[in-house]
Design a protein around this motif. Structure first.
Motif, short mmCIF file in Angstrom:
data_model
loop_
_atom_site.label_atom_id
_atom_site.label_comp_id
_atom_site.label_asym_id
_atom_site.label_seq_id
_atom_site.Cartn_x
_atom_site.Cartn_y
_atom_site.Cartn_z
N ARG A 46 -11.99 6.77 76.86
CA ARG A 46 -13.00 7.85 77.43
C ARG A 46 -13.99 7.16 77.53
O ARG A 46 -14.43 6.78 76.28
CB ARG A 46 -13.15 8.95 76.71
N GLN A 47 -14.76 7.38 78.20
CA GLN A 47 -16.04 6.89 78.38
C GLN A 47 -16.89 7.43 77.04
O GLN A 47 -17.90 6.66 75.95
CB GLN A 47 -17.20 7.60 79.34
N VAL A 48 -16.87 8.37 76.47
CA VAL A 48 -17.40 9.16 75.18
C VAL A 48 -17.03 8.11 73.73
O VAL A 48 -18.13 7.61 73.70
CB VAL A 48 -17.29 10.36 75.00
N ASP A 49 -15.79 7.73 73.89
CA ASP A 49 -14.61 7.10 72.55
C ASP A 49 -15.40 5.65 72.67
O ASP A 49 -16.06 4.94 72.05
CB ASP A 49 -14.01 6.30 72.97
N LEU A 70 -12.43 8.42 82.27
CA LEU A 70 -11.22 7.64 81.35
C LEU A 70 -12.22 5.88 81.56
O LEU A 70 -12.62 6.29 83.51
CB LEU A 70 -10.06 7.54 81.66
N VAL A 71 -12.49 4.64 81.10
CA VAL A 71 -12.94 3.36 82.10
C VAL A 71 -11.98 3.02 81.64
O VAL A 71 -10.67 2.55 81.02
CB VAL A 71 -14.19 3.42 80.99
N GLU A 72 -10.93 1.98 82.43
CA GLU A 72 -10.11 0.32 81.99
C GLU A 72 -10.87 0.05 82.66
O GLU A 72 -12.36 -0.37 83.65
CB GLU A 72 -9.46 1.07 82.48
N ALA A 73 -11.02 -1.87 82.20
CA ALA A 73 -11.17 -3.28 82.84
C ALA A 73 -10.66 -3.01 83.76
O ALA A 73 -8.93 -3.01 83.67
CB ALA A 73 -11.01 -4.09 81.10
N THR A 74 -10.38 -4.07 85.30
CA THR A 74 -9.80 -4.28 86.37
C THR A 74 -9.37 -5.33 85.82
O THR A 74 -10.10 -5.92 85.05
CB THR A 74 -10.93 -4.16 87.73
N GLU A 75 -8.46 -6.14 86.77
CA GLU A 75 -7.97 -7.22 87.15
C GLU A 75 -8.98 -8.25 86.91
O GLU A 75 -9.14 -9.29 86.63
CB GLU A 75 -6.87 -7.37 87.82
N ALA A 76 -10.12 -8.42 88.18
CA ALA A 76 -11.75 -8.65 88.09
C ALA A 76 -12.00 -8.82 86.77
O ALA A 76 -11.78 -10.15 87.38
CB ALA A 76 -11.47 -8.31 89.55
N SER A 77 -12.18 -8.62 85.77
CA SER A 77 -12.87 -8.57 84.70
C SER A 77 -12.48 -9.52 84.22
O SER A 77 -12.72 -10.17 83.42
CB SER A 77 -13.15 -7.54 84.14
N LEU A 78 -11.02 -10.07 84.40
CA LEU A 78 -10.32 -10.40 83.26
C LEU A 78 -10.83 -11.94 83.79
O LEU A 78 -10.14 -12.65 82.86
CB LEU A 78 -8.64 -10.75 83.19
#
Length: 149
Positions: free
Chosen positions: A55-58, A96-104
């Protein structure tokens, strides 16, 4: 008397912390330049890489960021294709926030920058000196935490 000397005379500890923080942030910025990230953005990505989507807040709490700063940083990272934000299916108010494949692709460079930042920061300090400084910084932080709203 210069303004700097006056600050050091009135609050030598605060002045020393200010100088170290400024130099550390500047060095981090130079080391991260190759990644295309600004200081602070790497903390967001590092947290997502290690802890996964959240979660963005977390996420803001995990890296000790305020909500508006986190929202701006995520907007930039999302624009650059490094994170994805979605609404929770169970609670539409939750982001909800997640890292993308591109970030890797930038992960090795970010981690190398942080390793170099750590190496340059500790310099020739012995492990005992490093432990003592870390302990003293935790004590200073505990003095200030109750004052931070």
């Amino acid at each position: 008397m210069s303004e700097t000397a006056g600050a050091a005379g009135v609050g030598p500890m605060s002045h020393a912390i200010f100088r170290v923080a400024r130099l550390h942030k500047s060095l981090a910025g130079r080391l991260l330049r190759e990644t295309g990230l600004h200081p602070g953005q790497e903390l967001t990505l590092m947290t997502l890489w290690v802890d996964g989507p959240q979660r963005q807040v977390d996420l803001a709490a995990a890296i000790d960021s305020d909500a508006p700063t986190m929202a701006r940083s995520l907007a930039r990272l999302e624009r650059d294709g490094l994170v994805r934000r979605t609404r929770s299916d169970s609670d539409r108010r939750v982001v909800l926030v997640e890292a993308t494949e591109a970030s890797l692709a930038c992960r090795p460079k970010v981690e190398a920058a942080w390793q170099e930042l750590e190496r340059l920061t500790v310099g020739s300090l012995s492990p005992q000196q490093q432990a003592g400084i870390a302990q003293d910084l935790r004590l200073l932080e505990s003095n200030l935490e109750p004052l931070d709203p």
